[in-house]
Design an enzyme around this catalytic site. Sequence first.
Site, mmCIF file in Angstrom:
data_model
loop_
_atom_site.group_PDB
_atom_site.id
_atom_site.type_symbol
_atom_site.label_atom_id
_atom_site.label_comp_id
_atom_site.label_asym_id
_atom_site.label_seq_id
_atom_site.Cartn_x
_atom_site.Cartn_y
_atom_site.Cartn_z
ATOM 1 C CG ASP A 138 12.905 -4.970 -3.578
ATOM 2 O OD1 ASP A 138 14.078 -4.680 -3.842
ATOM 3 O OD2 ASP A 138 11.934 -4.339 -4.041
ATOM 4 C CG HIS A 201 15.058 -1.676 -5.612
ATOM 5 N ND1 HIS A 201 14.019 -2.573 -5.506
ATOM 6 C CD2 HIS A 201 14.843 -1.009 -6.775
ATOM 7 C CE1 HIS A 201 13.222 -2.447 -6.564
ATOM 8 N NE2 HIS A 201 13.695 -1.500 -7.349
ATOM 9 C CB SER A 527 10.942 -0.385 -8.599
ATOM 10 O OG SER A 527 11.493 -1.496 -9.225
#
Length: 734
Positions: A138, A201, A527
């Site tokens: 990620d 994220h 996600s």
Amino acid sequence: MDTCISSFSHFLLLLCFTSFLQICCSASQLKSYIIYTGNSMKDEASALTLYSNILQEVAESKAETKSIEYHYKRSFGGFVAKLTEEEANRMARHDRVVSVFPNGKKKLHTTRSWDFIGFPLQAERAAAESDIIIGVLDSGIWPESDSFNDKGFGPPPSKWKGTCQTKNFTCNNKVIGAKYYKADGFFSDDDPKSARDVDGHGTHTASTAAGNQVSTASMLGLAQGTARGGAIKARIAVYKVCWYDTGCADADVLAAFDDAIADGVDIISVSLGGFSDENYFRDGIAIGAFHAVRNGVLTVTSAGNNGPRPSSLSNFLPWSITVAASTIDRKFVTKVELGNNNSYEGISINTFDLKGKLYPIIYGGDAPNKDYDGSESRFCFSGSLDKKLVQGKIVLCESRSKAIGPFDAGAVGALVQGQNYRDSPSTLPLAGSYLGLQDGATVYDYINSTRTPTATIFKSDEIKDTVAPVVASFSSRGPSLVTPEILKPDLVAPGVAILASWSPVSPPSDVDGDNRTLNFNIISGTSMACPHVSGAAAYVKSFHPTWSPAAIRSALMTTAKQLIPSENFQAEFAYGAGQIDPSKAVFPGLVYDAGEIDYVRLLCGQGYSSRTLQLITGDNSSCSETKYGSARDLNYASFALSVPPSNSSVSGSFNRTVTNVGSATSTYKAIVTAPQGLKIEVNPSVLSFTSLNQKQTFVLTIEGTIDEALQSASLVWDGGEFHVRSPIVVFRAA
Ligand SMILES: *[C@@H]1O[C@H](CO)[C@@H](O)[C@H](O)[C@H]1NC(C)=O
Ligand SMILES: *[C@@H]1O[C@H](CO)[C@@H](O)[C@H](O)[C@H]1NC(C)=O
Ligand SMILES: *[C@@H]1O[C@H](CO)[C@@H](O)[C@H](O)[C@H]1NC(C)=O
Ligand SMILES: *[C@@H]1O[C@H](CO)[C@@H](O)[C@H](O)[C@H]1NC(C)=O
Ligand SMILES: *[C@@H]1O[C@H](CO)[C@@H](O)[C@H](O)[C@H]1NC(C)=O
Ligand SMILES: *[C@@H]1O[C@H](CO)[C@@H](O)[C@H](O)[C@H]1NC(C)=O
Ligand SMILES: *[C@@H]1O[C@H](CO)[C@@H](O)[C@H](O)[C@H]1NC(C)=O
């Protein structure tokens, strides 16, 4: 990264820009390519010699020596080099090469969510949970987050062979490894050389999969409660492949898989995706996940955020898990009140509190900046609004805008009319709410008919969503374009308005100048769904350390809660087997297992050559020696049968093998649920077991006609104590 809806627009912008550059330039231009050579060679020096030789053989000009920019070595073979298109074509035909593909870009695609799916904090945990390592590919991680402190954690399990790059970063006994990947060598000030997450994220996904319990979590007061990951005792290994400026390059994704597999991780969680080629071996995630499964490592991927149109999946590998996103029972609404006392319920995540004070409201179309007219400024793009007219006011905007125009021009708030999909709330950089088309028109009429129109926007309220779980409209739908008869996605998990840890340096609305500093943020996307399954898979593995990736997938699928076909566009192609139920998945009764040889057979059946498969596996398994497999014969926990477009008659059969992991002595009866017009038979219809790990085979046959594009059915092996459910779909091929 399979972008969360609210975050990552910068990656999108960047992608558009690079593809524009590619169009403009001549064919002889050098581009970065990945050359995948299959199984890893034991000796690195001879691998490098081989790569140089291949490079020289295909080079257009023998005078110039081409260099290997990067090479893979620990888990599989291959390298990255700059080539012309001609050279790439020649390279692809070389007999030591499996595939050659451009080094493309992928995009990044709590907590009430675990309680909602019936997995309470008090769930029984295995001691082995702290031996499970989840590798997260990620944007890095914010290591100081409370979700990742290592209080109570012993040293990493002995199988761990990874490292920690300590550049502006420290690992501990929770985050046991961290490495960053940037084959192009370009680092910007916005995202300097470090595994540290400046985006948020990666911190969000890692904390959802395996974050500690944090009892005082909230986004500035919203979603207040205890945040936690699925496998709270598991360890995290960070592989930073996505960068603020340049997105996620395939070359870096592959490098991370190369390491993660060799480092000894159990689960690889990949909340990113992009264009997937028709050839599985021209895609970084597909290659990486294939070598992972050969090594007993399960890869979990996000389905993509391109729904709800059919066949919009960006991940659909037969050897990994594909996860779709659904709603939970908590919904965020944002009330708007006008000076005439009328109020409207909009959708957004609004942490700004205007304390009920009425502010002047103006229509964006009535406030164009110079060089703009009202037909442009009504969309409220950056720079299109006249500061003098909107400062200190609330602005009514049209279309799905992020209200950057009003924010930059000093407005107090923004109302945005006409959001397409009202099931995933966005976060604006100022007080704001998304109104439906009708409500927006009414607000416009009020502004147009009132001398001094005023309005206020309230902080968001949390209300109960009684129809949840429903698959989010943005969640990508199957069928897979490459292998439609492997049902994808496999599972659905919470992915709408999920609270999890965040990088305090990253603006929650993804808009520059939004100065809110958060340790937790609420965002949506497949996600967010993916790491729920990664955490659940780690939880299952902690009870069954020897189970294969396919067995874990089967356990999660056959115990999932079915969603209602009529309430979800595209039914099983939206949610697969259904919503994960981690506690049940530990006791599935029977599993549909599969291993490398089964995937090789599938690939033979899909037309891959013996040579290709020999390079990949490094052994003599070839298509002529093994039985060709149709996709229907892969031992999968679901059944998908496609019908030619011009024929409503269907006929097909599936061979399956189940392994007894429940009670040593047990008997299971087949219970089929099928719509009218379809005859589904299971033979034999009773399976008896006398020992654990005993296998039994059966054939499922479907015959009849379909009158809709997609029909749902199911098979349950009922063993009394265990109910082993598989979805069946019969669908018209596109
Ligand atoms: C570490 O990273 C943070 C976030 O990007 C940055 O603010 C800080 O200055 C960095 N520290 C060092 C020592 O580089
Ligand atoms: C709105 O409600 C307030 C409080 O009830 C009242 O004082 C005011 O007159 C109302 N305004 C209009 C336009 O009805
Ligand atoms: C705004 O109000 C004026 C005057 O009542 C009217 O003529 C005009 O059509 C209205 N504009 C719109 C777009 O409804
Ligand atoms: C955010 O911080 C910057 C730098 O301190 C400042 O210039 C700007 O006005 C702030 N923005 C807001 C909306 O407070
Ligand atoms: C593969 O086949 C070749 C030739 O038949 C043989 O020499 C070699 O030992 C085989 N390799 C393996 C790994 O079975
Ligand atoms: C339609 O499908 C059925 C069952 O697969 C097959 O028997 C039949 O020949 C097909 N008809 C046509 C016109 O293709
Ligand atoms: C499937 O099972 C049937 C009946 O046992 C058998 O005849 C057939 O060969 C099997 N097919 C495959 C591909 O294994």
